[in-house]
Design an enzyme around this catalytic site. Structure first.
Site, PDB file in Angstrom:
ATOM      1  N   VAL A 118       3.506   7.654   5.191  1.00 17.26           N
ATOM      2  CA  VAL A 118       4.837   7.385   5.723  1.00 17.26           C
ATOM      3  C   VAL A 118       4.800   7.043   7.206  1.00 17.26           C
ATOM      4  CG1 VAL A 118       5.454   9.750   6.387  1.00 17.26           C
ATOM      5  CG2 VAL A 118       7.234   8.172   5.602  1.00 17.26           C
ATOM      6  N   ALA A 272      -2.009  15.297   6.017  1.00 14.82           N
ATOM      7  CA  ALA A 272      -0.983  14.810   5.087  1.00 14.82           C
ATOM      8  C   ALA A 272      -0.701  13.351   5.375  1.00 14.82           C
ATOM      9  CB  ALA A 272       0.304  15.621   5.209  1.00 14.82           C
ATOM     10  N   ASP A 273      -0.365  12.623   4.333  1.00 10.86           N
ATOM     11  CA  ASP A 273       0.062  11.239   4.476  1.00 10.86           C
ATOM     12  C   ASP A 273       1.574  11.108   4.344  1.00 10.86           C
ATOM     13  OD1 ASP A 273      -2.393   9.003   4.221  1.00 10.86           O
ATOM     14  OD2 ASP A 273      -2.899  11.046   3.640  1.00 10.86           O
ATOM     15  N   ARG A 274       2.187  12.105   3.710  1.00 15.62           N
ATOM     16  CA  ARG A 274       3.647  12.131   3.633  1.00 15.62           C
ATOM     17  C   ARG A 274       4.070  13.545   3.236  1.00 15.62           C
ATOM     18  NH1 ARG A 274       7.703   7.790   2.291  1.00 15.62           N
ATOM     19  NH2 ARG A 274       5.905   6.392   2.232  1.00 15.62           N
ATOM     20  N   ALA A 282       1.822  15.153   0.291  1.00 13.91           N
ATOM     21  CA  ALA A 282       0.850  14.231  -0.288  1.00 13.91           C
ATOM     22  C   ALA A 282      -0.318  14.076   0.669  1.00 13.91           C
ATOM     23  CB  ALA A 282       1.496  12.873  -0.550  1.00 13.91           C
TER      24      ALA A 282
END
Length: 386
Positions: A118, A272-274, A282
């Site tokens: 995100v 975390a990526d989102r 995620a």
């Protein structure tokens, strides 16, 4: 390496290798110029790739020459900044509106490289607002410079945020250890993927917390999961630990449960990526497994993420788009620029790049502003409130 026979050991080939290199830089930027470290070549080589425009930025992100949610956003923004500077020098636009339209079109293109992280979308949203505000000045120079300066500010802010995450995370882990009766003991920390200076503009998120613990003299050892199938832990995190002289041990992903059971871990810390509005997070595939294992063994499980990774508009992890990568990345392994197949021809594959750790299994979400508050009496975190 710790002295316990049969517990930790140094690979004989690694012992003979030379790691006497400068501190790792994920990117090199000055106005009008951007180079990124080709992470597909690490640890065998340190090669920097020129990123002269948004097309090149999109490509290095898509090919995973650059990876890590914060760095994906920074490289995308700066790649367009380099291109915008060239347009500025060449007086390529007649009106502010045409310059703004071009920037908006290029930002929309950059959004399409990878869907899960995100940070990229948040960065493009913020830069779009900058361009829209500047276009009211009816001056091409103002519009292009506004974009360039805003992208450069993101680079500086990323480093500041990482350092703050490191300090807040170290505090949280030490407090959890104190409550567990560990007192002033040095910490044994498990992590996955790569969340250090190679995933950010510098320092790192989860690995930044490990760096902060080490700087305080409170790290016994960092354990890095190899992170199949792309091996970011083996290729990148192990490399960073060696480069920085941080005590580290590499394990296969499937060894994590046995490590917790037999030798004990004080905390798991991941990137975390989102992060969804309820705290579902995620991250690289294998993170969900670690959260389940940590819960079973009573190990605190922390997520480290800048606020640019928080997604208050996504209700839960069920709503996060999970990127699926090509089968070749699972069936083959790249060594020194050469690809070798390790799986039988014709076998079907399923290769999601990410999974989601549910909020109920997360002890705390660490940002540059501190820990995300938890809803009273609930598993969910109040991401929107932060």
């Amino acid at each position: 390496v710790l002295a316990q026979p049969g517990y930790f050991g140094l690979c004989p080939l690694c012992a003979r290798a030379s790691f006497a290199m400068p501190v790792l830089e994920s990117l090199r930027y000055s106005r009008g110029s951007l180079q990124v470290l080709d992470q597909l070549r690490v640890p065998h080589a340190k090669e920097y790739v020129e990123v002269p425009d948004a097309d090149a930025a999109w490509t290095v992100v898509k090919k995973m020459q650059v990876r890590g949610a914060p760095l994906i956003a920074i490289v995308s923004a700066l790649g367009l900044a380099v291109e915008a500077d060239r347009k500025l020098q060449a007086s390529s636009f007649e009106t502010a509106a045409s310059a703004a339209a071009w920037l908006t079109e290029r930002m929309n293109y950059l959004r399409t490289s990878r869907p899960t992280a995100v940070n990229l979308f948040n960065a493009m949203d913020a830069l779009t607002r900058v361009v829209e505000g500047a276009s009211a000045a009816s001056d091409v120079v103002v519009v292009l410079k506004a974009y360039i300066e805003a992208a450069e500010a993101m680079l500086e802010e990323d480093v500041r945020s990482n350092k703050a995450i490191g300090e807040h995370g170290a505090d949280a882990i030490l407090e959890a250890a104190r409550k567990a009766g560990r007192g002033d003991a040095a910490m044994r920390i498990l992590t996955i993927c790569n969340t250090g200076s190679l995933a950010t503009a510098g320092w790192g998120t989860a690995l930044g917390i490990i760096r902060s613990l080490n700087a305080r003299g409170r790290l016994e050892r960092a354990f890095a999961c190899e992170t199949r199938p792309y091996n970011q832990g083996a290729r990148l995190t192990a490399f960073e630990l060696v480069e920085d002289g941080i005590p580290g041990t590499l394990i296969c992903d499937s060894m994590a449960a046995s490590l917790m059971q037999r030798h004990g871990i004080d905390a798991v810390v991941v990137g975390a990526d989102r992060v969804a509005a309820n705290g579902d997070s995620a991250n690289k595939i294998g993170t969900y497994s670690l959260s389940v294992l940590a819960k079973h063994h009573g190990v605190p499980f922390f997520v480290a993420a800048p606020t640019t990774t928080l997604d208050a508009n996504t209700a839960s992890g069920a709503d996060i788009t999970i990127e699926e990568r090509p089968a070749e990345e699972l069936c083959c392994i790249d060594i020194g620029g050469s690809r070798h197949r390790i799986a039988a021809e014709g076998i079907a594959t399923w290769n999601p790049a990410f999974d989601v750790a549910p909020c109920a299994l997360i002890t705390g979400i660490v940002t540059e502003r501190g820990l995300v508050p938890r809803d009273a009496g609930a598993d969910a975190f109040d991401v929107r409130g932060l």
